[in-house]
Design a protein around this motif. Structure first.
Motif, PDB file in Angstrom:
ATOM      1  N   UNK A 189      -7.661  66.534  48.332  1.00  0.00           N
ATOM      2  CA  UNK A 189      -7.839  65.335  49.161  1.00  0.00           C
ATOM      3  C   UNK A 189      -8.926  65.537  50.202  1.00  0.00           C
ATOM      4  N   UNK A 190      -9.497  64.387  50.624  1.00  0.00           N
ATOM      5  CA  UNK A 190     -10.383  64.374  51.779  1.00  0.00           C
ATOM      6  C   UNK A 190      -9.636  63.983  53.040  1.00  0.00           C
ATOM      7  N   UNK A 191      -8.452  63.431  52.839  1.00  0.00           N
ATOM      8  CA  UNK A 191      -7.734  62.904  53.993  1.00  0.00           C
ATOM      9  C   UNK A 191      -6.981  64.046  54.661  1.00  0.00           C
ATOM     10  N   UNK A 192      -7.705  64.700  55.588  1.00  0.00           N
ATOM     11  CA  UNK A 192      -7.198  65.938  56.165  1.00  0.00           C
ATOM     12  C   UNK A 192      -5.896  65.713  56.936  1.00  0.00           C
ATOM     13  N   UNK A 193      -5.822  64.589  57.627  1.00  0.00           N
ATOM     14  CA  UNK A 193      -4.598  64.314  58.385  1.00  0.00           C
ATOM     15  C   UNK A 193      -3.403  64.185  57.434  1.00  0.00           C
ATOM     16  N   UNK A 194      -3.640  63.592  56.271  1.00  0.00           N
ATOM     17  CA  UNK A 194      -2.564  63.457  55.293  1.00  0.00           C
ATOM     18  C   UNK A 194      -2.140  64.823  54.765  1.00  0.00           C
ATOM     19  N   UNK A 195      -3.130  65.650  54.438  1.00  0.00           N
ATOM     20  CA  UNK A 195      -2.826  67.005  53.949  1.00  0.00           C
ATOM     21  C   UNK A 195      -2.032  67.765  55.005  1.00  0.00           C
ATOM     22  N   UNK A 196      -2.434  67.579  56.246  1.00  0.00           N
ATOM     23  CA  UNK A 196      -1.763  68.276  57.346  1.00  0.00           C
ATOM     24  C   UNK A 196      -0.296  67.850  57.437  1.00  0.00           C
ATOM     25  N   UNK A 197      -0.034  66.587  57.125  1.00  0.00           N
ATOM     26  CA  UNK A 197       1.341  66.097  57.216  1.00  0.00           C
ATOM     27  C   UNK A 197       2.176  66.488  56.003  1.00  0.00           C
ATOM     28  N   UNK A 198       1.528  66.597  54.857  1.00  0.00           N
ATOM     29  CA  UNK A 198       2.281  66.769  53.609  1.00  0.00           C
ATOM     30  C   UNK A 198       2.410  68.230  53.195  1.00  0.00           C
ATOM     31  N   UNK A 199       1.330  69.003  53.373  1.00  0.00           N
ATOM     32  CA  UNK A 199       1.244  70.295  52.664  1.00  0.00           C
ATOM     33  C   UNK A 199       1.806  71.465  53.450  1.00  0.00           C
ATOM     34  N   UNK A 200       2.282  72.453  52.688  1.00  0.00           N
ATOM     35  CA  UNK A 200       2.791  73.685  53.270  1.00  0.00           C
ATOM     36  C   UNK A 200       1.687  74.732  53.380  1.00  0.00           C
ATOM     37  N   UNK A 201       0.832  74.754  52.380  1.00  0.00           N
ATOM     38  CA  UNK A 201      -0.291  75.699  52.368  1.00  0.00           C
ATOM     39  C   UNK A 201      -1.566  74.937  52.039  1.00  0.00           C
ATOM     40  N   UNK A 202      -2.684  75.517  52.415  1.00  0.00           N
ATOM     41  CA  UNK A 202      -3.963  74.846  52.216  1.00  0.00           C
ATOM     42  C   UNK A 202      -5.012  75.870  51.786  1.00  0.00           C
ATOM     43  N   UNK A 203      -5.878  75.449  50.879  1.00  0.00           N
ATOM     44  CA  UNK A 203      -7.067  76.245  50.549  1.00  0.00           C
ATOM     45  C   UNK A 203      -8.288  75.387  50.854  1.00  0.00           C
ATOM     46  N   UNK A 204      -9.305  75.999  51.380  1.00  0.00           N
ATOM     47  CA  UNK A 204     -10.561  75.288  51.640  1.00  0.00           C
ATOM     48  C   UNK A 204     -11.649  75.925  50.787  1.00  0.00           C
ATOM     49  N   UNK A 205     -12.319  75.097  50.015  1.00  0.00           N
ATOM     50  CA  UNK A 205     -13.415  75.584  49.177  1.00  0.00           C
ATOM     51  C   UNK A 205     -14.722  74.938  49.627  1.00  0.00           C
ATOM     52  N   UNK A 206     -15.781  75.681  49.452  1.00  0.00           N
ATOM     53  CA  UNK A 206     -17.113  75.145  49.730  1.00  0.00           C
ATOM     54  C   UNK A 206     -18.080  75.817  48.771  1.00  0.00           C
ATOM     55  N   UNK A 207     -18.948  75.018  48.184  1.00  0.00           N
ATOM     56  CA  UNK A 207     -19.934  75.512  47.229  1.00  0.00           C
ATOM     57  C   UNK A 207     -19.283  76.373  46.148  1.00  0.00           C
ATOM     58  N   UNK A 208     -18.120  75.936  45.704  1.00  0.00           N
ATOM     59  CA  UNK A 208     -17.449  76.582  44.585  1.00  0.00           C
ATOM     60  C   UNK A 208     -16.679  77.834  44.927  1.00  0.00           C
ATOM     61  N   UNK A 209     -16.678  78.223  46.206  1.00  0.00           N
ATOM     62  CA  UNK A 209     -15.993  79.453  46.598  1.00  0.00           C
ATOM     63  C   UNK A 209     -14.827  79.151  47.525  1.00  0.00           C
ATOM     64  N   UNK A 210     -13.779  79.974  47.412  1.00  0.00           N
ATOM     65  CA  UNK A 210     -12.651  79.867  48.326  1.00  0.00           C
ATOM     66  C   UNK A 210     -13.056  80.513  49.638  1.00  0.00           C
ATOM     67  N   UNK A 211     -12.987  79.750  50.746  1.00  0.00           N
ATOM     68  CA  UNK A 211     -13.426  80.345  52.010  1.00  0.00           C
ATOM     69  C   UNK A 211     -12.294  80.470  53.026  1.00  0.00           C
ATOM     70  N   UNK A 212     -11.167  79.825  52.774  1.00  0.00           N
ATOM     71  CA  UNK A 212     -10.007  80.019  53.646  1.00  0.00           C
ATOM     72  C   UNK A 212      -8.759  79.605  52.875  1.00  0.00           C
ATOM     73  N   UNK A 213      -7.664  80.304  53.156  1.00  0.00           N
ATOM     74  CA  UNK A 213      -6.422  79.980  52.456  1.00  0.00           C
ATOM     75  C   UNK A 213      -5.253  80.449  53.299  1.00  0.00           C
ATOM     76  N   UNK A 214      -4.209  79.673  53.375  1.00  0.00           N
ATOM     77  CA  UNK A 214      -3.032  80.111  54.104  1.00  0.00           C
ATOM     78  C   UNK A 214      -2.151  78.946  54.469  1.00  0.00           C
ATOM     79  N   UNK A 215      -1.129  79.230  55.306  1.00  0.00           N
ATOM     80  CA  UNK A 215      -0.294  78.132  55.795  1.00  0.00           C
ATOM     81  C   UNK A 215      -1.104  77.338  56.821  1.00  0.00           C
ATOM     82  N   UNK A 216      -0.619  76.167  57.145  1.00  0.00           N
ATOM     83  CA  UNK A 216      -1.344  75.339  58.115  1.00  0.00           C
ATOM     84  C   UNK A 216      -1.471  76.062  59.450  1.00  0.00           C
ATOM     85  N   UNK A 217      -0.399  76.724  59.900  1.00  0.00           N
ATOM     86  CA  UNK A 217      -0.455  77.444  61.181  1.00  0.00           C
ATOM     87  C   UNK A 217      -1.487  78.561  61.129  1.00  0.00           C
ATOM     88  N   UNK A 218      -1.509  79.270  60.012  1.00  0.00           N
ATOM     89  CA  UNK A 218      -2.487  80.361  59.875  1.00  0.00           C
ATOM     90  C   UNK A 218      -3.910  79.830  59.967  1.00  0.00           C
TER      91      UNK A 218
END
Lengths: 315, 243
Positions: A189-218
């Motif tokens: 999703x692009x809707x970051x506020x929605x992801x923040x409300x729904x998800x337990x963990x998040x991964x962020x990718x940019x230019x095809x690479x994983x650049x951050x991953x963890x729980x929302x608090x992390x």
């Protein structure tokens, strides 16, 4: 915890452009997992490879403990997916569209048509032709289509596009309901506020690479530590703090100061905050406010993807 | 899955009503004209007149239905959702052919029944339609419409859309092949034209190509090669296409 999706060294090139670059990702079972990235980051390409819609150049994929492509049919039989905007045969009704997909799945899938439609709130509109549906109704029908397989894993690509605020609220509850039933939801999703409300963990990718991953608090705690300071003489406080090489302070429109704290040995900036307070009090200033700034996922996303100051664009 | 293919096609109301109107309407027009200008209206002669219309319009209908069956999942964007169910792409392609054929049969049968009814009645003092004649013609119609359905389905799967495929097959069937059959310099190469091969199994009164002499084995071989190549092309595209 077992992984619903396990990706290793996954690479997809389109000509000279690398859309997904040696991606490593592990999505635990039984959670809502947000998959974030700016336009062209490779989110949809990853989803398309998971579903067998396009072939990777390199790497391994396992879904629900089954290796792809060898066990793709078995893995997909327990997976429901919406890729980009959900598409249907517009000349058929919602129910008939589900019959088309149920025919490709199993006889049990036919038995789930009515309950799936009811669950997404389309029970009374199921016999209208899809060309009369709003985008929000199509999104709901897309989710109903996912449920035909009684999926252990739902892969949803921008699923709340087109939903009105009430629809988004219902959708959020529905996703959490899926997780409560033990299903894994992989949500791009692009809707970051929605992801923040729904998800337990998040991964962020940019230019095809994983650049951050963890729980929302992390993720939220990983960025700059900011402190808002209120005192009786903000200009004098600013001059005082600017003399400290380790701190960066700016004057806010509210007449307060925002101070960037220095983190020492994982103390979350506590020592730095205490030093700020001490310096101001020792200088004779009356401090009435020391308030840490809670970073939002959006701020962290923009920091991480080096797009601070840009508005996230719809994909 | 075949029933699902039939559902997708049969619910295209515009296409279905237009096709049915062409099929039934053309037969009714032939019978009406015969009632005014010829005697008898029906019987074996009237039935044969109706067969011209069924062959011409049925060919168009079979091509259009086949091409729609081959392209509708792709053009609607649903192909990726079908692939994402885990069912094999080859199966997704393969079921299109029988699904389209069932629909074509459903559209041709009413027109044929009217023609056959006229053939069995309205004969005056002339011969009525015989069982043997009807059997031969039904076999020929099945072969003709079956091949056109497969070609339409396979080539629209290749192209991903139906418009050009319908146009191309109409030109091939009704323009290019009739021309090629008259070019004597092509010699035996003309044995590999699909139209004459299919028409080898038509009685002379209704065959569109009577100029070429073909053996039955050659005719079957030509039909088999066309169907195999078309099927292979369609299957290859369905399996390799990015969904």
């Amino acid at each position: 915890m077992a992984a619903a999706i396990e990706v290793s060294g996954l690479t997809k090139r389109f000509g000279s452009r690398t859309a997904v670059d040696s991606l490593e990702l592990s999505v635990p079972e039984g959670c809502a997992y947000g998959f974030l990235g700016p336009n062209g980051a490779g989110k949809t390409t990853l989803i398309r490879m998971l579903l067998g819609l396009t072939r990777p150049n390199h790497g391994q994929i396992a879904m629900l403990g089954l290796n792809l492509p060898a066990e793709r049919a078995a893995a997909l039989a327990r997976t429901g997916a919406i890729v980009e905007e959900p598409r249907f045969h517009n000349h058929l009704t919602g129910r008939q569209n589900l019959r088309i997909i149920a025919a490709a799945r199993s006889s049990e899938a036919f038995d789930r048509i009515a309950t799936s439609l009811a669950r997404v709130g389309l029970g009374d509109r199921a016999d209208e032709r899809v060309k009369r549906y709003s985008l929000g109704m199509r999104q709901r029908l897309g989710v109903a289509r996912c449920l035909l397989s009684d999926p252990g894993l739902l892969i949803l690509d921008e699923p709340s596009n087109g939903l009105d605020p009430a629809g988004i609220h219902e959708f959020r509850a529905m996703i959490r309901g899926f997780v409560d039933e033990g299903r894994t939801v992989f949500l791009s999703s692009h809707q970051l506020a929605e992801v923040e409300r729904i998800c337990d963990r998040v991964a962020i990718v940019d230019q095809g690479k994983l650049i951050a991953e963890g729980t929302l608090d992390e993720l939220r705690s990983g960025g700059e530590k900011l402190l808002v300071v209120g005192c009786d003489d903000a200009d004098r406080a600013l001059a005082l703090l600017e003399g400290s090489p380790a701190l960066a302070a700016t004057l806010l429109a509210s007449g307060e100061l925002q101070v960037t704290l220095v983190e020492v040995a994982g103390d979350n900036g506590r020592a730095s905050a205490a030093a700020v307070n001490r310096a101001l009090v020792e200088a004779g200033l009356a401090v009435h406010k020391l308030e840490p700034v809670e970073a939002t996922l959006e701020q962290r996303f923009l920091e991480i993807t080096s797009r601070l100051g840009e508005e996230p664009e719809p994909e | 899955m075949i029933a699902a293919e039939v559902l997708k096609l049969a619910r295209r109301r515009g296409l279905m009503w237009t096709a049915l109107a062409f099929m039934v309407g053309s037969v009714l027009v032939i019978l009406a004209v015969r009632a005014v200008k010829y005697t008898p209206t029906g019987g074996a002669d009237g039935y044969t007149g109706c067969m011209y219309a069924i062959i011409s319009f049925g060919g168009l209908v079979a091509t259009a239905i086949g091409a729609t069956a081959g392209s509708q999942d792709h053009s609607s964007g649903v192909f990726r959702d079908l692939v994402a169910t885990g069912v094999s792409r080859l199966k997704l392609f393969t079921v299109r052919v029988p699904g389209a054929m069932i629909v074509v049969v459903g559209l041709v049968v009413p027109a044929y029944l009217i023609a056959a009814a006229a053939g069995l009645t309205l004969a005056g003092d002339r011969a009525t339609l015989s069982g043997g004649l009807a059997q031969d013609d039904l076999g020929y119609l099945a072969l003709l419409f079956g091949t056109l359905t497969v070609l339409g389905c396979a080539f629209s799967t290749l192209a991903g859309s139906r418009g050009w495929v319908i146009g191309g097959l109409i030109v091939l069937e009704w323009v290019v092949q009739p021309l090629l059959t008259h070019i004597d310099q092509l010699g035996r190469a003309r044995d590999w034209l699909l139209g004459p091969a299919v028409d080898h199994f038509a009685r002379e009164d209704i065959a569109r190509y009577n100029d070429l002499e073909l053996g039955s084995s050659q005719a079957w071989m030509t039909i088999a090669v066309w169907l195999a190549v078309a099927f292979a092309i369609g299957a290859w595209r369905a399996v390799t296409r990015d969904a």
